[in-house]
Design an enzyme around this catalytic site. Structure first.
Site, PDB file in Angstrom:
ATOM      1  CE  LYS A  41      19.065  36.665  38.469  1.00 23.01           C
ATOM      2  NZ  LYS A  41      18.636  35.393  39.133  1.00 23.01           N
ATOM      3  CD  GLU A  97      24.205  48.882  41.632  1.00 22.39           C
ATOM      4  OE1 GLU A  97      23.215  48.227  42.019  1.00 22.39           O
ATOM      5  OE2 GLU A  97      25.359  48.404  41.581  1.00 22.39           O
ATOM      6  CG  ASP A  98      20.256  46.596  43.987  1.00 20.72           C
ATOM      7  OD1 ASP A  98      21.397  47.084  43.816  1.00 20.72           O
ATOM      8  OD2 ASP A  98      20.076  45.380  44.197  1.00 20.72           O
ATOM      9  CG  ASP A 101      26.897  46.644  51.301  1.00 22.81           C
ATOM     10  OD1 ASP A 101      26.814  47.311  52.334  1.00 22.81           O
ATOM     11  OD2 ASP A 101      27.174  45.428  51.298  1.00 22.81           O
ATOM     12  CE  LYS A 129      23.048  47.166  53.479  1.00 19.53           C
ATOM     13  NZ  LYS A 129      23.574  45.792  53.564  1.00 19.53           N
ATOM     14  CG  PHE A 150      21.033  41.048  54.056  1.00 22.44           C
ATOM     15  CD1 PHE A 150      22.316  41.164  53.528  1.00 22.44           C
ATOM     16  CD2 PHE A 150      20.048  40.451  53.278  1.00 22.44           C
ATOM     17  CE1 PHE A 150      22.611  40.694  52.257  1.00 22.44           C
ATOM     18  CE2 PHE A 150      20.333  39.974  52.006  1.00 22.44           C
ATOM     19  CZ  PHE A 150      21.617  40.101  51.503  1.00 22.44           C
ATOM     20  NE  ARG A 163      16.511  38.515  42.487  1.00 20.97           N
ATOM     21  CZ  ARG A 163      17.687  39.128  42.662  1.00 20.97           C
ATOM     22  NH1 ARG A 163      17.724  40.423  42.886  1.00 20.97           N
ATOM     23  NH2 ARG A 163      18.816  38.449  42.613  1.00 20.97           N
TER      24      ARG A 163
HETATM   25  P1  IMP Z   1      28.662  46.485  46.859  1.00 22.82           P
HETATM   26  O1  IMP Z   1      29.598  46.136  45.748  1.00 22.82           O
HETATM   27  O2  IMP Z   1      29.177  45.996  48.192  1.00 22.82           O
HETATM   28  O3  IMP Z   1      28.297  47.958  46.904  1.00 22.82           O
HETATM   29  O4  IMP Z   1      27.337  45.647  46.697  1.00 22.82           O
HETATM   30  C1  IMP Z   1      26.610  45.738  45.570  1.00 22.82           C
HETATM   31  C2  IMP Z   1      25.551  44.678  45.478  1.00 22.82           C
HETATM   32  O5  IMP Z   1      25.519  43.778  46.595  1.00 22.82           O
HETATM   33  C3  IMP Z   1      24.203  45.327  45.439  1.00 22.82           C
HETATM   34  O6  IMP Z   1      23.893  45.793  44.140  1.00 22.82           O
HETATM   35  C4  IMP Z   1      23.338  44.188  45.886  1.00 22.82           C
HETATM   36  O7  IMP Z   1      23.052  43.352  44.788  1.00 22.82           O
HETATM   37  C5  IMP Z   1      24.178  43.453  46.889  1.00 22.82           C
HETATM   38  N1  IMP Z   1      23.826  43.895  48.259  1.00 22.82           N
HETATM   39  C6  IMP Z   1      24.489  44.756  49.044  1.00 22.82           C
HETATM   40  N2  IMP Z   1      23.853  44.947  50.218  1.00 22.82           N
HETATM   41  C7  IMP Z   1      22.743  44.196  50.156  1.00 22.82           C
HETATM   42  C8  IMP Z   1      21.639  43.965  51.064  1.00 22.82           C
HETATM   43  O8  IMP Z   1      21.519  44.511  52.163  1.00 22.82           O
HETATM   44  N3  IMP Z   1      20.676  43.098  50.618  1.00 22.82           N
HETATM   45  C9  IMP Z   1      20.736  42.485  49.417  1.00 22.82           C
HETATM   46  N4  IMP Z   1      21.722  42.674  48.539  1.00 22.82           N
HETATM   47  C10 IMP Z   1      22.727  43.517  48.903  1.00 22.82           C
HETATM   48 MG    MG Z   2      22.915  44.676  42.686  1.00 20.98          MG
END
Ligand code: IMP
Ligand code: MG
Length: 172
Positions: A41, A97-98, A101, A129, A150, A163
Site C-alpha cells: 500500500k 516504490e515507497d 530497504d 535506506k 523506521f 500512512r
Molecule cells: P525491503 O524488501 O526490505 O526492501 O522492504 C520493502 C518494504 O518494507 C517497503 O516497501 C516497505 O513497505 C517496508 N519497509 C521497509 N522499511 C520501512 C520503514 O522504515 N518503514 C515502514 N515500512 C518499511
Molecule cells: Mg512497500
C-alpha cells in the site's frame, strides 16, 4: 507503543523531490506511454502526487506485495495476492516504490516483471535506506536517501498506522 512520530523530511522537501523525479521521468518517457506500477500500500500517496506532475500520456496499475514472516524486516519470501490488471508485454514499465530497504521485495518484483517481456523496466523509489541493502537493486529515479530509522507517513506505515501523515517521519 512507539513514541509520537518526529518529522524527518517535511512536505516542502518531499514536494521538491517529487517535482524533480517527475521532470526526469517526463524527459525520458515523453513519447513512450509508460505503465507505472505502484507497490501497495505504501506507494499510494507518492503515486498520486507523482502522476499529477506527469503531463504526458501514461497508464497506472497497482500490485499488492507482502513478504512472509513478521516484524519490521522483510523475509525475502514474497507473495503477490491478486493480479495486475494491465498486461506488461511490450510496455515501458516504471515500478513505483515507497522505500527500498533490504531490496528483497523490489528485486523479486523486478524479476517477475522482466519475465513478462516488457519493452523496458525502470525503478522509481521515493526513498531508500542504503545501510540495510541485502541485494543490489538499481534505482533509476531516486527521491531521497534516509538514515537507518523506521520511517512512517506519506503513505508509509507502522502496523497500518501513520500512512496519513503529510510529512515523512520516523519513530523509535
Ligand atoms: P525491503 O524488501 O526490505 O526492501 O522492504 C520493502 C518494504 O518494507 C517497503 O516497501 C516497505 O513497505 C517496508 N519497509 C521497509 N522499511 C520501512 C520503514 O522504515 N518503514 C515502514 N515500512 C518499511
Ligand atoms: Mg512497500
Amino acid at each position: 507503543m512507539p513514541e509520537h512520530p518526529k518529522i524527518l523530511i517535511n512536505r516542502q522537501e518531499i514536494d521538491r523531490a517529487v517535482e524533480r523525479l517527475a521532470s526526469e521521468i517526463k524527459r525520458d518517457y515523453r513519447r513512450k506511454n509508460p505503465l507505472l506500477i505502484g507497490i501497495l500500500k505504501g506507494s499510494f500517496v507518492f503515486m498520486s502526487d507523482l502522476v499529477r506532475r506527469l503531463d504526458i500520456p501514461l497508464e497506472i496499475d497497482f500490485v499488492r506485495l507482502s513478504s512472509y514472516g513478521s516484524g519490521t524486516e522483510s523475509s525475502g519470501r514474497i507473495r503477490m495476492p491478486g493480479k495486475m490488471s494491465e498486461p506488461v508485454e511490450g510496455r515501458h514499465v516504471i515500478v513505483v516504490e515507497d522505500i527500498i530497504d533490504t531490496g528483497l521485495t523490489t528485486a523479486w518484483f523486478l524479476r517477475y516483471i522482466k519475465r513478462r517481456k516488457p519493452a523496458s523496466v525502470a525503478l522509481c523509489a521515493l526513498t531508500e535506506k542504503p545501510a540495510r541493502r541485502k541485494v543490489d537493486v538499481k534505482i533509476d529515479y531516486l527521491g531521497l536517501t534516509v538514515p537507518d530509522k523506521f520511517i512512517v507517513g506519506y503513505g508509509i506505515d507502522y502496523n497500518e498506522r501513520y500512512r496519513n501523515l503529510p510529512d515523512i517521519c520516523y519513530i523509535e
